[in-house]
Write a protein that holds these residues in place. Structure first.
Motif, PDB file in Angstrom:
ATOM      1  N   VAL A   1       0.411  -0.579  -0.789  1.00 24.61           N
ATOM      2  CA  VAL A   1      -0.074   0.097  -0.048  1.00 24.61           C
ATOM      3  C   VAL A   1       0.725   1.156  -0.059  1.00 24.61           C
ATOM      4  N   ALA A   2       1.948   0.816   1.026  1.00 23.46           N
ATOM      5  CA  ALA A   2       2.854   2.631   1.040  1.00 23.46           C
ATOM      6  C   ALA A   2       3.880   2.561  -0.695  1.00 23.46           C
ATOM      7  N   ALA A   3       3.910   1.396  -1.182  1.00 24.64           N
ATOM      8  CA  ALA A   3       4.382   1.758  -2.036  1.00 24.64           C
ATOM      9  C   ALA A   3       3.633   2.794  -3.353  1.00 24.64           C
ATOM     10  N   ARG A   4       2.597   1.894  -3.087  1.00 19.46           N
ATOM     11  CA  ARG A   4       1.442   1.892  -4.472  1.00 19.46           C
ATOM     12  C   ARG A   4       1.148   3.637  -4.464  1.00 19.46           C
ATOM     13  N   ALA A   5       0.822   4.074  -3.259  1.00 19.71           N
ATOM     14  CA  ALA A   5      -0.083   5.727  -2.290  1.00 19.71           C
ATOM     15  C   ALA A   5       1.428   6.587  -3.092  1.00 19.71           C
ATOM     16  N   ALA A   6       2.630   5.880  -2.980  1.00 21.02           N
ATOM     17  CA  ALA A   6       3.993   6.212  -2.647  1.00 21.02           C
ATOM     18  C   ALA A   6       4.230   7.364  -1.584  1.00 21.02           C
ATOM     19  N   THR A   7       3.936   6.685  -0.687  1.00 20.89           N
ATOM     20  CA  THR A   7       3.903   7.235   0.612  1.00 20.89           C
ATOM     21  C   THR A   7       4.739   6.329   1.442  1.00 20.89           C
ATOM     22  N   SER A   8       4.764   5.995   2.738  1.00 17.28           N
ATOM     23  CA  SER A   8       6.119   4.977   3.676  1.00 17.28           C
ATOM     24  C   SER A   8       5.242   4.532   4.926  1.00 17.28           C
ATOM     25  N   LYS A   9       5.229   3.359   5.105  1.00 17.92           N
ATOM     26  CA  LYS A   9       4.787   2.811   6.268  1.00 17.92           C
ATOM     27  C   LYS A   9       4.010   3.751   7.533  1.00 17.92           C
ATOM     28  N   PRO A  10       5.117   4.097   7.618  1.00 14.61           N
ATOM     29  CA  PRO A  10       4.532   5.166   9.205  1.00 14.61           C
ATOM     30  C   PRO A  10       3.370   6.300   9.296  1.00 14.61           C
ATOM     31  N   VAL A  11       3.557   6.372   8.034  1.00 16.95           N
ATOM     32  CA  VAL A  11       2.032   6.825   6.862  1.00 16.95           C
ATOM     33  C   VAL A  11       1.042   6.312   7.758  1.00 16.95           C
ATOM     34  N   LEU A  12       0.681   5.336   7.464  1.00 21.70           N
ATOM     35  CA  LEU A  12      -0.433   4.375   7.712  1.00 21.70           C
ATOM     36  C   LEU A  12      -0.587   3.934   8.849  1.00 21.70           C
ATOM     37  N   TYR A  13       1.094   3.804   9.628  1.00 19.53           N
ATOM     38  CA  TYR A  13       0.592   3.191  11.001  1.00 19.53           C
ATOM     39  C   TYR A  13      -0.162   4.593  11.457  1.00 19.53           C
ATOM     40  N   ARG A  14       0.142   5.854  11.378  1.00 16.84           N
ATOM     41  CA  ARG A  14      -0.082   6.734  11.693  1.00 16.84           C
ATOM     42  C   ARG A  14      -1.671   6.706  12.330  1.00 16.84           C
ATOM     43  N   ARG A  15      -2.066   6.320  10.995  1.00 15.67           N
ATOM     44  CA  ARG A  15      -4.241   6.781  11.038  1.00 15.67           C
ATOM     45  C   ARG A  15      -4.873   5.305  11.081  1.00 15.67           C
ATOM     46  N   TRP A  16      -4.086   3.789  11.264  1.00 12.62           N
ATOM     47  CA  TRP A  16      -4.619   3.122  11.220  1.00 12.62           C
ATOM     48  C   TRP A  16      -3.889   2.407  12.665  1.00 12.62           C
ATOM     49  N   ALA A  17      -4.462   1.586  12.610  1.00 12.28           N
ATOM     50  CA  ALA A  17      -4.325   0.865  14.264  1.00 12.28           C
ATOM     51  C   ALA A  17      -3.631  -0.602  13.383  1.00 12.28           C
ATOM     52  N   ASP A  18      -3.661  -0.854  12.349  1.00 12.00           N
ATOM     53  CA  ASP A  18      -3.319  -1.996  11.632  1.00 12.00           C
ATOM     54  C   ASP A  18      -3.574  -1.913  10.665  1.00 12.00           C
ATOM     55  N   ARG A  19      -3.379  -3.568   9.327  1.00 11.74           N
ATOM     56  CA  ARG A  19      -3.893  -3.663   7.912  1.00 11.74           C
ATOM     57  C   ARG A  19      -5.517  -3.991   8.303  1.00 11.74           C
ATOM     58  N   ALA A  20      -6.305  -4.509   9.230  1.00 11.38           N
ATOM     59  CA  ALA A  20      -7.202  -5.051   9.191  1.00 11.38           C
ATOM     60  C   ALA A  20      -7.946  -3.596   9.007  1.00 11.38           C
ATOM     61  N   ALA A  21      -8.116  -3.007  10.284  1.00 11.65           N
ATOM     62  CA  ALA A  21      -8.727  -1.642  10.282  1.00 11.65           C
ATOM     63  C   ALA A  21      -8.728  -0.793   8.906  1.00 11.65           C
ATOM     64  N   LEU A  22      -7.357  -0.251   7.714  1.00 11.34           N
ATOM     65  CA  LEU A  22      -7.153  -0.168   6.689  1.00 11.34           C
ATOM     66  C   LEU A  22      -8.134  -0.484   5.825  1.00 11.34           C
ATOM     67  N   LEU A  23      -8.186  -1.897   5.962  1.00 12.76           N
ATOM     68  CA  LEU A  23      -8.849  -2.653   4.954  1.00 12.76           C
ATOM     69  C   LEU A  23     -10.532  -2.196   5.250  1.00 12.76           C
ATOM     70  N   ARG A  24     -10.856  -2.190   6.485  1.00  9.85           N
ATOM     71  CA  ARG A  24     -11.964  -2.570   6.596  1.00  9.85           C
ATOM     72  C   ARG A  24     -12.633  -0.377   6.380  1.00  9.85           C
ATOM     73  N   GLU A  25     -12.066   0.213   6.750  1.00 12.98           N
ATOM     74  CA  GLU A  25     -12.385   1.752   6.670  1.00 12.98           C
ATOM     75  C   GLU A  25     -12.154   1.761   4.820  1.00 12.98           C
ATOM     76  N   THR A  26     -11.360   1.004   4.134  1.00 13.40           N
ATOM     77  CA  THR A  26     -11.366   1.377   2.845  1.00 13.40           C
ATOM     78  C   THR A  26     -13.085   0.656   2.170  1.00 13.40           C
ATOM     79  N   LEU A  27     -13.288  -0.645   2.156  1.00 16.46           N
ATOM     80  CA  LEU A  27     -14.233  -2.031   1.571  1.00 16.46           C
ATOM     81  C   LEU A  27     -15.461  -1.087   2.251  1.00 16.46           C
ATOM     82  N   VAL A  28     -15.692  -0.829   3.625  1.00 18.63           N
ATOM     83  CA  VAL A  28     -16.973  -0.801   3.966  1.00 18.63           C
ATOM     84  C   VAL A  28     -18.205   0.713   3.031  1.00 18.63           C
ATOM     85  N   PRO A  29     -16.891   1.634   3.330  1.00 20.95           N
ATOM     86  CA  PRO A  29     -17.807   2.719   2.441  1.00 20.95           C
ATOM     87  C   PRO A  29     -17.739   2.312   0.963  1.00 20.95           C
TER      88      PRO A  29
END
Lengths: 201, 201
Positions: free
Chosen positions: A47-75
């Motif tokens: 995800v970090a590579a594809r979004a041209a960012t880095s992992k700490p950015v992801l971990y700053r906003r989502w607790a883990d990968r499950a949360a990121l998946l949820r908040e992307t797919l459900v909406p």
DNA sequence: CTCCTTGCATACGGTGGCGTGTCTTAGAAG
DNA sequence: CTTCTAAGACACGCCACCGTATGCAAGGAG
């Protein structure tokens, strides 16, 4: 998500609001990966590579990968199905089932499989999906059926639990299980030969 | 699994036949892991540990983990649903749908989710499942419907494509998507209020 | 009784993802 | 113009799994 964040104005006022461009790019990256490789392909690194960012950015906003998946797919799933009053039960059901058919045919259909496949291992995703998407769909179908009963198109004692899922069940089944094609003929056949006879006054 | 391999006799004749005790233990280990952790939990190491054997044994018999998964899950799904002639369309359909309901309620139900979730990323699994389980189910349903037509219980021009999947579609939908309960009342309701009216002569 | 084949378990290098600590840079305040 | 703060990129240690090479044990042939 939906409301496209009216780019110009928003950026002008506050330089960078909470869920903005970057976050949107991340969601898009997740979606791409789900479509291409399924839920298992959504690693934090990818995800970090594809979004041209880095992992700490992801971990700053989502607790883990499950949360990121949820908040992307459900909406995304929430936005898939139309909920409009066409004036008749037949029209409403056609619109809804065509909404599902289009969803399955689109690249976003992979989101459906991803959610279904991930739910058993992710209770939080299951809860989010069922309390969010499913509960909302049930509510919408209840309104549709209530309107139809008021119009006299549907018998008042129709079993809501079954009537509301009968049509989409066939489409989901084809999409997930058999892989058989979902044509518009099938949709109209379901509505005219199954739903209306079953629910008809 | 089902047939308990009549231990004594078989071992007496040939000391160790091709697909014997060990292979069965491996399949059992895979099944356990699928039930506990889903398809993603089926790693070669975990299977070897669970089956009290080692990885080279697995690689000797199966090319990779996908092959192992396929050859464990597909036969299981094949054994799940009864295919008996009860003498009436209603009886046949009740038996079949109860078979699905029991399957979903059992621990083996997890196999269903695992297969559905893994198909998009594993074309070979998808082919094995569709050419095996699904094609066989279609055939069985075709026979059931043909018998029913011969008996005059079902109209000869009933659309096979829809009639054969209508009942199980609702059950699969509840099982995979909504998570709503699958009761025996639901099964009889589907048969009496949907299938028979739809297919009836 | 010995040799030899067969088949398994242990052990290894390699890879990829996870989650985090450190450094750099860019914008806000004084 | 300088300083302070916040946020992101790079890099690291860790662990689990993959797939395979090596060493050992048990049963049949001579």
């Amino acid at each position: 998500m939906v409301e496209a964040s009216d780019p110009g104005a928003a950026v002008a006022t506050t330089r960078r609001r909470r869920g903005s461009v970057l976050e949107q790019a991340i969601h898009a990256a997740v979606l791409d990966l789900v479509i291409e490789q399924g839920a298992a392909g959504v690693t934090m690194e990818a995800v970090a590579a594809r979004a041209a960012t880095s992992k700490p950015v992801l971990y700053r906003r989502w607790a883990d990968r499950a949360a990121l998946l949820r908040e992307t797919l459900v909406p995304l799933a929430m936005d898939a199905i139309p909920h409009t009053d066409t004036g008749s039960y037949r029209g409403d059901m056609l619109a809804i089932l065509r909404g599902w058919a289009d969803f399955f045919a689109s690249p976003h259909g992979a989101v459906g499989v991803a959610i279904v496949g991930a739910m058993p291992q992710d209770p939080e995703l299951a809860a989010a999906f069922r309390d969010g998407v499913i509960a909302w769909r049930k509510e919408a179908m209840a309104e549709t059926l209530t309107r139809a009963i008021d119009r006299g198109e549907v018998r008042p004692d129709v079993p809501f639990e079954v009537a509301r899922e009968l049509g989409q069940a066939v489409l989901w089944h084809r999409f997930l299980v058999t892989g058989d094609p979902i044509t518009d003929d099938l949709v109209t056949h379901i509505v005219d030969e199954i739903l209306i006879p079953y629910a008809g006054a």
